[in-house]
Design an enzyme around this catalytic site. Structure first.
Site, mmCIF file in Angstrom:
data_model
loop_
_atom_site.group_PDB
_atom_site.id
_atom_site.type_symbol
_atom_site.label_atom_id
_atom_site.label_comp_id
_atom_site.label_asym_id
_atom_site.label_seq_id
_atom_site.Cartn_x
_atom_site.Cartn_y
_atom_site.Cartn_z
ATOM 1 N N CYS A 123 45.241 -41.001 -0.903
ATOM 2 C CA CYS A 123 45.419 -41.856 -2.472
ATOM 3 C C CYS A 123 45.748 -40.694 -3.415
ATOM 4 O O CYS A 123 45.023 -40.003 -3.914
ATOM 5 C CB CYS A 123 44.996 -42.963 -2.451
ATOM 6 S SG CYS A 123 44.893 -44.467 -1.495
ATOM 7 N N ARG A 153 35.631 -42.814 -7.668
ATOM 8 C CA ARG A 153 36.078 -40.975 -7.037
ATOM 9 C C ARG A 153 35.480 -40.274 -7.855
ATOM 10 O O ARG A 153 36.415 -39.352 -7.724
ATOM 11 C CB ARG A 153 37.548 -41.338 -7.210
ATOM 12 C CG ARG A 153 37.878 -42.853 -5.615
ATOM 13 C CD ARG A 153 37.191 -42.203 -4.582
ATOM 14 N NE ARG A 153 38.311 -43.445 -3.780
ATOM 15 C CZ ARG A 153 37.033 -44.864 -4.074
ATOM 16 N NH1 ARG A 153 36.151 -44.762 -3.698
ATOM 17 N NH2 ARG A 153 37.636 -45.933 -3.035
#
Length: 265
Positions: free
Chosen positions: A196, A149
């Site tokens: 998320c 990420r």
């Protein structure tokens, strides 16, 4: 090029955020002009929390030629990832299936190396064009420091287009893979969210940890930890960034989780 004063809550998937000057650019020359003053770049508004006071910098959105794409050539950073996943499948091209369901533009997906447990954006890249310091530069994925990420783009760099690493596969094989990815998403909430909220700790699931701590349903104002999936914070209708920040704080007081979202400013 279009310049207007807007509320960024109308341009984020979470539906919160204050005022900003939005510059919608359609050509390379317009991009050069838009970056002559301090700026931020807005993709599809997912994985982003904009504070209620808004941001002082120009906010740039890529449109026009930056939304054009050729799956076997260059793909504009403003193209929608969900569209490309489906187009590639129909063309019998494999490599994007693991990104099914990610509500991002290509540029934003590259910047944060968006992904699922089935694959990351970096896996599908052959080359990335980035605008910085007044010029357009092409990089290999290996030069951009991709990790979980995250990426290591040049400071102030704007992804403008990419070349994808796709392979021809039987359509049935691609569809099976997409069905597997889609099945894993069934428990995600349908209400407004930014995706998320927290990164998964090594070998663990942030959503499971939040669930086990009994935090599902925890609410501040109209911001709530989703009942369907603990790693999603949903907007029940009138949530503010202040509500969301307080909710994030309460979760992090219980669990040492790292935020996955970007926060402006």
């Amino acid at each position: 090029m279009k310049v207007e004063r807007v509320l960024l809550k109308d341009y984020t998937t979470l539906g919160v955020g204050g005022p900003a000057e939005l510059w919608t650019v359609e050509t390379r020359e317009e991009l050069k002009k838009a970056t002559e003053a301090p700026y931020r770049v807005l993709g599809n508004g997912s994985n982003l929390l904009v504070l209620d006071e808004g941001v002082p910098e120009r906010v740039i959105r890529l449109a026009g030629e930056f939304q054009e794409y050729d799956l076997k050539g260059w793909v504009g950073a403003g193209a929608l990832l969900p569209l490309l996943v489906q187009e590639a499948a129909r063309a019998g091209l494999s490599g994007l299936e693991g990104l099914l369901g990610i509500p991002a533009q290509v540029g934003g997906a590259v910047r944060m190396n968006a992904g699922t447990r089935f694959g990351e954006m970096a896996d599908a890249l052959e080359a990335v064009e980035i605008f910085h310091e007044g010029a357009f530069h092409v990089y290999s994925p290996q030069e951009l420091g991709f990790g979980y990420r995250k990426s290591n783009l040049p400071k102030g760099g704007i992804v403008t287009r990419v070349r994808l690493r796709l392979k021809e596969r039987p359509l049935e094989e691609i569809r099976r893979r997409m069905e597997e990815v889609d099945a894993a998403r069934k428990g995600q909430p349908k209400k407004k969210s930014a995706g998320c909220a927290f990164k998964n700790p090594p070998g663990q699931s942030a959503g499971r940890l939040i669930d086990e701590r009994g935090l599902k349903g925890l609410r501040v104002g109209d911001a709530m930890v989703s009942l369907e999936h603990g790693n999603f914070i949903v907007n029940l209708g009138r949530a503010t960034a202040k509500d969301v920040l307080e909710l994030l704080k309460r979760i992090q007081e219980e669990l040492p989780l790292e935020l996955e979202w970007e926060v402006w400013p």
